[in-house]
Write a protein that holds these residues in place. Sequence first.
Motif, PDB file in Angstrom:
ATOM      1  N   GLY A  50       0.801  -1.219   0.000  1.00  0.00           N
ATOM      2  CA  GLY A  50       0.000   0.000   0.000  1.00  0.00           C
ATOM      3  C   GLY A  50       0.834   1.269   0.000  1.00  0.00           C
ATOM      4  N   VAL A  51       2.040   1.208  -0.598  1.00  0.00           N
ATOM      5  CA  VAL A  51       2.935   2.365  -0.627  1.00  0.00           C
ATOM      6  C   VAL A  51       3.519   2.553  -2.028  1.00  0.00           C
ATOM      7  CG1 VAL A  51       3.601   2.122   1.801  1.00  0.00           C
ATOM      8  CG2 VAL A  51       4.972   1.011   0.034  1.00  0.00           C
ATOM      9  N   MET A  52       4.014   3.757  -2.270  1.00  0.00           N
ATOM     10  CA  MET A  52       4.763   4.009  -3.496  1.00  0.00           C
ATOM     11  C   MET A  52       6.186   3.510  -3.280  1.00  0.00           C
ATOM     12  SD  MET A  52       2.620   5.268  -5.598  1.00  0.00           S
ATOM     13  CE  MET A  52       3.650   5.833  -6.941  1.00  0.00           C
ATOM     14  N   ARG A  53       6.765   2.925  -4.323  1.00  0.00           N
ATOM     15  CA  ARG A  53       8.149   2.455  -4.289  1.00  0.00           C
ATOM     16  C   ARG A  53       8.947   3.259  -5.302  1.00  0.00           C
ATOM     17  NH1 ARG A  53      10.598  -0.802  -0.889  1.00  0.00           N
ATOM     18  NH2 ARG A  53      11.659  -1.891  -2.541  1.00  0.00           N
ATOM     19  N   MET A  54      10.191   3.556  -4.956  1.00  0.00           N
ATOM     20  CA  MET A  54      11.088   4.324  -5.821  1.00  0.00           C
ATOM     21  C   MET A  54      12.238   3.431  -6.273  1.00  0.00           C
ATOM     22  SD  MET A  54       9.764   7.355  -5.916  1.00  0.00           S
ATOM     23  CE  MET A  54      11.099   8.248  -6.690  1.00  0.00           C
ATOM     24  N   ALA A  55      12.805   3.758  -7.427  1.00  0.00           N
ATOM     25  CA  ALA A  55      13.987   3.064  -7.935  1.00  0.00           C
ATOM     26  C   ALA A  55      14.857   4.068  -8.670  1.00  0.00           C
ATOM     27  CB  ALA A  55      13.587   1.932  -8.868  1.00  0.00           C
ATOM     28  N   GLN A  56      16.167   3.946  -8.485  1.00  0.00           N
ATOM     29  CA  GLN A  56      17.117   4.789  -9.210  1.00  0.00           C
ATOM     30  C   GLN A  56      18.333   3.944  -9.579  1.00  0.00           C
ATOM     31  OE1 GLN A  56      17.228   8.289 -10.258  1.00  0.00           O
ATOM     32  NE2 GLN A  56      18.807   7.214 -11.408  1.00  0.00           N
ATOM     33  N   ALA A  57      18.628   3.883 -10.852  1.00  0.00           N
ATOM     34  CA  ALA A  57      19.824   3.189 -11.315  1.00  0.00           C
ATOM     35  C   ALA A  57      21.020   4.120 -11.181  1.00  0.00           C
ATOM     36  CB  ALA A  57      19.655   2.756 -12.768  1.00  0.00           C
ATOM     37  N   VAL A  58      22.159   3.540 -10.792  1.00  0.00           N
ATOM     38  CA  VAL A  58      23.404   4.292 -10.683  1.00  0.00           C
ATOM     39  C   VAL A  58      24.539   3.445 -11.266  1.00  0.00           C
ATOM     40  CG1 VAL A  58      22.742   5.708  -8.692  1.00  0.00           C
ATOM     41  CG2 VAL A  58      23.756   3.477  -8.296  1.00  0.00           C
ATOM     42  N   THR A  59      25.568   4.118 -11.769  1.00  0.00           N
ATOM     43  CA  THR A  59      26.744   3.437 -12.311  1.00  0.00           C
ATOM     44  C   THR A  59      28.000   4.056 -11.730  1.00  0.00           C
ATOM     45  OG1 THR A  59      26.854   4.907 -14.232  1.00  0.00           O
ATOM     46  CG2 THR A  59      25.614   2.859 -14.510  1.00  0.00           C
ATOM     47  N   LYS A  60      29.098   3.291 -11.820  1.00  0.00           N
ATOM     48  CA  LYS A  60      30.374   3.776 -11.300  1.00  0.00           C
ATOM     49  C   LYS A  60      31.508   3.124 -12.081  1.00  0.00           C
ATOM     50  CE  LYS A  60      32.883   4.266  -6.946  1.00  0.00           C
ATOM     51  NZ  LYS A  60      32.851   3.942  -5.492  1.00  0.00           N
ATOM     52  N   GLU A  61      32.529   3.897 -12.386  1.00  0.00           N
ATOM     53  CA  GLU A  61      33.741   3.376 -13.022  1.00  0.00           C
ATOM     54  C   GLU A  61      34.688   2.916 -11.915  1.00  0.00           C
ATOM     55  OE1 GLU A  61      34.549   3.153 -16.337  1.00  0.00           O
ATOM     56  OE2 GLU A  61      32.531   3.845 -16.838  1.00  0.00           O
ATOM     57  N   ILE A  62      35.179   1.677 -12.025  1.00  0.00           N
ATOM     58  CA  ILE A  62      36.131   1.162 -11.043  1.00  0.00           C
ATOM     59  C   ILE A  62      37.355   0.600 -11.763  1.00  0.00           C
ATOM     60  CG2 ILE A  62      34.364   0.670  -9.303  1.00  0.00           C
ATOM     61  CD1 ILE A  62      34.624  -2.315 -10.117  1.00  0.00           C
ATOM     62  N   GLU A  63      38.443   0.494 -11.050  1.00  0.00           N
ATOM     63  CA  GLU A  63      39.690  -0.046 -11.605  1.00  0.00           C
ATOM     64  C   GLU A  63      39.646  -1.574 -11.709  1.00  0.00           C
ATOM     65  OE1 GLU A  63      42.345   1.601 -12.779  1.00  0.00           O
ATOM     66  OE2 GLU A  63      41.483   3.559 -12.331  1.00  0.00           O
ATOM     67  N   ALA A  64      38.976  -2.229 -10.777  1.00  0.00           N
ATOM     68  CA  ALA A  64      38.955  -3.695 -10.722  1.00  0.00           C
ATOM     69  C   ALA A  64      38.055  -4.283 -11.793  1.00  0.00           C
ATOM     70  CB  ALA A  64      38.476  -4.140  -9.344  1.00  0.00           C
ATOM     71  N   GLU A  65      38.266  -5.565 -12.072  1.00  0.00           N
ATOM     72  CA  GLU A  65      37.358  -6.283 -12.953  1.00  0.00           C
ATOM     73  C   GLU A  65      36.109  -6.653 -12.171  1.00  0.00           C
ATOM     74  OE1 GLU A  65      38.654  -9.537 -15.342  1.00  0.00           O
ATOM     75  OE2 GLU A  65      40.669  -8.693 -15.525  1.00  0.00           O
ATOM     76  N   TYR A  66      34.983  -6.688 -12.861  1.00  0.00           N
ATOM     77  CA  TYR A  66      33.728  -7.090 -12.229  1.00  0.00           C
ATOM     78  C   TYR A  66      33.759  -8.583 -11.916  1.00  0.00           C
ATOM     79  CZ  TYR A  66      28.990  -8.644 -11.637  1.00  0.00           C
ATOM     80  OH  TYR A  66      27.875  -9.241 -11.125  1.00  0.00           O
ATOM     81  N   HIS A  67      33.206  -8.959 -10.785  1.00  0.00           N
ATOM     82  CA  HIS A  67      32.935 -10.362 -10.477  1.00  0.00           C
ATOM     83  C   HIS A  67      31.645 -10.417  -9.662  1.00  0.00           C
ATOM     84  CE1 HIS A  67      34.546  -9.852  -6.367  1.00  0.00           C
ATOM     85  NE2 HIS A  67      35.461  -9.133  -6.942  1.00  0.00           N
ATOM     86  N   PRO A  68      30.853 -11.461  -9.823  1.00  0.00           N
ATOM     87  CA  PRO A  68      29.529 -11.550  -9.197  1.00  0.00           C
ATOM     88  C   PRO A  68      29.530 -11.488  -7.671  1.00  0.00           C
ATOM     89  CG  PRO A  68      29.749 -13.212 -10.911  1.00  0.00           C
ATOM     90  CD  PRO A  68      31.101 -12.592 -10.729  1.00  0.00           C
ATOM     91  N   GLU A  69      30.653 -11.769  -7.034  1.00  0.00           N
ATOM     92  CA  GLU A  69      30.704 -11.739  -5.571  1.00  0.00           C
ATOM     93  C   GLU A  69      30.878 -10.325  -5.020  1.00  0.00           C
ATOM     94  OE1 GLU A  69      32.971 -13.754  -7.385  1.00  0.00           O
ATOM     95  OE2 GLU A  69      31.520 -15.375  -7.381  1.00  0.00           O
ATOM     96  N   MET A  70      31.044  -9.337  -5.891  1.00  0.00           N
ATOM     97  CA  MET A  70      31.248  -7.950  -5.439  1.00  0.00           C
ATOM     98  C   MET A  70      30.066  -7.474  -4.610  1.00  0.00           C
ATOM     99  SD  MET A  70      32.609  -5.912  -8.743  1.00  0.00           S
ATOM    100  CE  MET A  70      34.168  -5.142  -8.475  1.00  0.00           C
ATOM    101  N   LYS A  71      30.334  -6.742  -3.566  1.00  0.00           N
ATOM    102  CA  LYS A  71      29.304  -6.057  -2.786  1.00  0.00           C
ATOM    103  C   LYS A  71      29.183  -4.663  -3.380  1.00  0.00           C
ATOM    104  CE  LYS A  71      28.977  -9.301   0.398  1.00  0.00           C
ATOM    105  NZ  LYS A  71      28.093 -10.370   0.135  1.00  0.00           N
ATOM    106  N   LEU A  72      28.271  -4.489  -4.341  1.00  0.00           N
ATOM    107  CA  LEU A  72      28.200  -3.244  -5.097  1.00  0.00           C
ATOM    108  C   LEU A  72      27.929  -2.035  -4.227  1.00  0.00           C
ATOM    109  CD1 LEU A  72      26.268  -4.503  -8.242  1.00  0.00           C
ATOM    110  CD2 LEU A  72      28.729  -4.161  -7.966  1.00  0.00           C
ATOM    111  N   GLY A  73      27.147  -2.189  -3.179  1.00  0.00           N
ATOM    112  CA  GLY A  73      26.860  -1.079  -2.290  1.00  0.00           C
ATOM    113  C   GLY A  73      28.065  -0.619  -1.493  1.00  0.00           C
ATOM    114  N   GLN A  74      29.124  -1.430  -1.462  1.00  0.00           N
ATOM    115  CA  GLN A  74      30.329  -1.072  -0.732  1.00  0.00           C
ATOM    116  C   GLN A  74      31.431  -0.534  -1.638  1.00  0.00           C
ATOM    117  OE1 GLN A  74      31.349  -4.593   1.492  1.00  0.00           O
ATOM    118  NE2 GLN A  74      29.532  -4.460   2.759  1.00  0.00           N
ATOM    119  N   GLN A  75      31.147  -0.445  -2.926  1.00  0.00           N
ATOM    120  CA  GLN A  75      32.151   0.054  -3.877  1.00  0.00           C
ATOM    121  C   GLN A  75      32.227   1.553  -3.836  1.00  0.00           C
ATOM    122  OE1 GLN A  75      34.300  -1.843  -5.789  1.00  0.00           O
ATOM    123  NE2 GLN A  75      33.467  -3.499  -4.578  1.00  0.00           N
TER     124      GLN A  75
END
Length: 68
Positions: free
Chosen positions: A43-68
């Motif tokens: 019974g509430v409105m939900r919000m969403a916002q996509a964000v991106t970031k350039e990093i030096e490391a290679e991506y791997h699925p185990e990354m904690k994206l919120g901690q980058q």
Amino acid sequence: MTTIYRCITEDDTSQFCHRVSEALSKGWSLHGAPSMAFDPQKGVMRMAQAVTKEIEAEYHPEMKLGQQ
């Protein structure tokens, strides 16, 4: 350089704004416009916002994206 992506979601409260602001303060960039949708189960409105970031490391699925 690698571009990483995450989507921040939250109920439409100040907490959503704080989470997006925190991401911006950590070097993330807005990716597109925010989205809003009604969650009939909660019974509430939900919000969403996509964000991106350039990093030096290679991506791997185990990354904690919120901690980058």
